[in-house]
Design an enzyme around this catalytic site. Structure first.
Site, PDB file in Angstrom:
ATOM      1  CE  LYS A   1      -4.355  -1.525   1.519  1.00  0.00           C
ATOM      2  NZ  LYS A   1      -4.952  -1.424   3.005  1.00  0.00           N
TER       3      LYS A   1
ATOM      4  CE  LYS B   1      -9.050 -11.114  -1.911  1.00  0.00           C
ATOM      5  NZ  LYS B   1      -8.668 -10.974  -0.392  1.00  0.00           N
TER       6      LYS B   1
ATOM      7  CE  LYS C   1     -15.089  -4.728   1.695  1.00  0.00           C
ATOM      8  NZ  LYS C   1     -15.474  -4.935   3.454  1.00  0.00           N
TER       9      LYS C   1
HETATM   10  P1  AMP Z   1     -12.342  -7.332   2.095  1.00  0.00           P
HETATM   11  O1  AMP Z   1     -13.290  -7.038   2.567  1.00  0.00           O
HETATM   12  O2  AMP Z   1     -10.397  -7.564   1.854  1.00  0.00           O
HETATM   13  O3  AMP Z   1     -11.872  -6.765   3.568  1.00  0.00           O
HETATM   14  O4  AMP Z   1     -12.130  -8.864   3.097  1.00  0.00           O
HETATM   15  C1  AMP Z   1     -12.890  -9.459   4.317  1.00  0.00           C
HETATM   16  C2  AMP Z   1     -13.021 -10.747   4.309  1.00  0.00           C
HETATM   17  O5  AMP Z   1     -13.385 -11.126   3.497  1.00  0.00           O
HETATM   18  C3  AMP Z   1     -11.315 -11.291   4.115  1.00  0.00           C
HETATM   19  O6  AMP Z   1     -12.049 -12.391   5.257  1.00  0.00           O
HETATM   20  C4  AMP Z   1     -11.199 -12.076   3.437  1.00  0.00           C
HETATM   21  O7  AMP Z   1     -10.576 -13.087   2.681  1.00  0.00           O
HETATM   22  C5  AMP Z   1     -13.049 -12.296   2.549  1.00  0.00           C
HETATM   23  N1  AMP Z   1     -13.005 -12.094   0.740  1.00  0.00           N
HETATM   24  C6  AMP Z   1     -12.399 -10.765   0.468  1.00  0.00           C
HETATM   25  N2  AMP Z   1     -12.446 -10.945  -0.774  1.00  0.00           N
HETATM   26  C7  AMP Z   1     -12.609 -12.663  -1.166  1.00  0.00           C
HETATM   27  C8  AMP Z   1     -12.948 -13.042  -2.236  1.00  0.00           C
HETATM   28  N3  AMP Z   1     -12.605 -12.394  -3.953  1.00  0.00           N
HETATM   29  N4  AMP Z   1     -12.669 -14.925  -2.273  1.00  0.00           N
HETATM   30  C9  AMP Z   1     -12.888 -14.928  -0.904  1.00  0.00           C
HETATM   31  N5  AMP Z   1     -12.823 -14.556   0.161  1.00  0.00           N
HETATM   32  C10 AMP Z   1     -12.836 -12.853  -0.007  1.00  0.00           C
END
Ligand code: AMP
Ligand code: TRP
Length: 334
Positions: free
Chosen positions: A114, A197, A200
């Site tokens: 980052k 991936k 958001k």
């Molecule tokens: P984040 O939104 O990146 O803070 O992720 C929050 C949670 O959602 C974490 O446990 C991530 O591992 C899971 N997560 C986010 N994006 C994905 C994705 N594309 N596939 C699987 N798990 C995800």
């Protein structure tokens, strides 16, 4: 015998969670909440490391909590709360920062990525100490296991190191936690760019399935998902990333195995397969969305639930913090 303790959390960084959060985190949390004494937080203090509009942050925090509940996290069973409601998090983070090496923190790859992307002048110190606050989250609750995505593994390793260091320097105050990394099959990719991936913060909205989207919009996104020219519904992550991703979503939402879905769609085109998946998504997300919107229509009640869960969390957290304050030699206030 008492249950093992589980801790996990997510940042309130968007109005809606996406299907990757749902499959990769919420569904697993839901399934774990019976076997464990589970704590799930909406980590709003962590979200402050990103630029935020104050009113929007409040709204996203409520929305994230509502989606946890709508997805099946039961606030009477699990302790579901907002991180900033329990003051001990910020306080323990300070103590832990004094036993964290500067070099050690500098090795965290998420921070390196980052800060390289935005430049050090646009990077705040909160982003640098982010993993220390995460360690505080986990250690306050005498956590045994931490279910997280692969990208958080290094932060849990740091948490373990800090727990062991504190325990040996000052006497045992913390359980040393273990990360349980979600299975690779649970990783969901962007519908338009199936090697990235689903996130958001994706640049384009077309590849992201939002939990709170109108189901008709999600159905349309699935129909337009990138596939390939081969024409067969077959899992092959290397040469058919688009179709494989759709199969993963299908399997995760139905609890079916991929081969059984491949069989069902053998000799049929992608159109049929996508239509089938769209139906699955609408059936799964429709009720979750409705429940979340219902909860959000009564923010006073939602706030009440979060407050009583925060009380429950604070009881555990405050006991750990008091022990830590004693152990490091802070004078007790009488
Ligand atoms: P984040 O939104 O990146 O803070 O992720 C929050 C949670 O959602 C974490 O446990 C991530 O591992 C899971 N997560 C986010 N994006 C994905 C994705 N594309 N596939 C699987 N798990 C995800
Ligand atoms: N850093 C985690 C993420 O981005 C969120 C998080 C904060 C967390 N505190 C935590 C996860 C404690 C597990 C345990 O996904």
């Amino acid at each position: 015998m008492s249950k093992s303790r589980l801790y996990s959390g997510m940042q309130p960084s968007a109005d809606s969670l996406q299907v990757g959060n749902y499959i990769g985190a919420l569904l697993q949390w839901r399934d774990l909440q019976d076997a464990y004494d589970a704590f799930f937080s909406v980590v709003d203090l962590h979200a402050l490391t990103q630029p935020n509009d104050p009113a929007e942050l409040r709204e996203k925090t409520r929305r994230t909590a509502a989606q946890y509940i709508a997805a099946g996290i039961e606030p009477s069973k699990s302790t579901l709360y907002v991180q900033s409601h329990v003051r001990a998090h910020a306080e323990l983070a300070w103590i832990l920062s004094t036993i964290t090496g500067f070099g050690e923190a500098s090795r965290m790859t998420q921070f390196k990525d980052k800060s390289a992307r935005y430049g050090t002048d646009a990077t705040n110190v909160g982003l640098f100490t982010y993993p220390v606050l995460m360690a505080a989250d986990i250690l306050l609750y005498q956590t045994d296991i931490v279910p997280v995505g692969d990208d958080q593994k290094q932060h849990v390793e740091l948490t373990r190191d800090l727990a062991e260091r504190f325990n040996s320097r000052y006497g045992t105050a913390f359980t040393v936690p273990m990360a349980t990394i979600q299975q690779d099959t649970a990783r969901i990719y962007d519908l338009q760019n199936p090697t990235a991936k689903m996130s958001k913060s994706a640049e384009s909205d077309a590849g992201v399935l939002w939990l709170l989207d109108d189901p008709a919009v999600s159905a349309k996104k699935i129909m337009r998902a990138v596939t390939d020219n081969d024409g067969s519904v077959r899992y092959d992550r290397e040469s058919k990333p688009g179709v494989s991703n759709l199969l993963t979503i299908y399997a995760a939402l139905t609890g079916r195995q991929v081969p059984s879905i491949e069989d069902e769609y053998a000799g049929r085109g992608y159109g049929d397969f996508k239509k089938g998946l769209a139906e699955v998504v609408v059936a799964e997300f429709g009720p979750v969305r409705e429940r979340a919107l219902e909860l959000l229509a009564d923010p006073a009640e939602l706030d009440r639930v979060l407050a009583s869960n925060a009380d429950r969390a604070a009881e555990v957290a405050d006991a750990t913090l008091a022990d830590v304050y004693d152990k490091v030699g802070l004078l007790r206030r009488r």
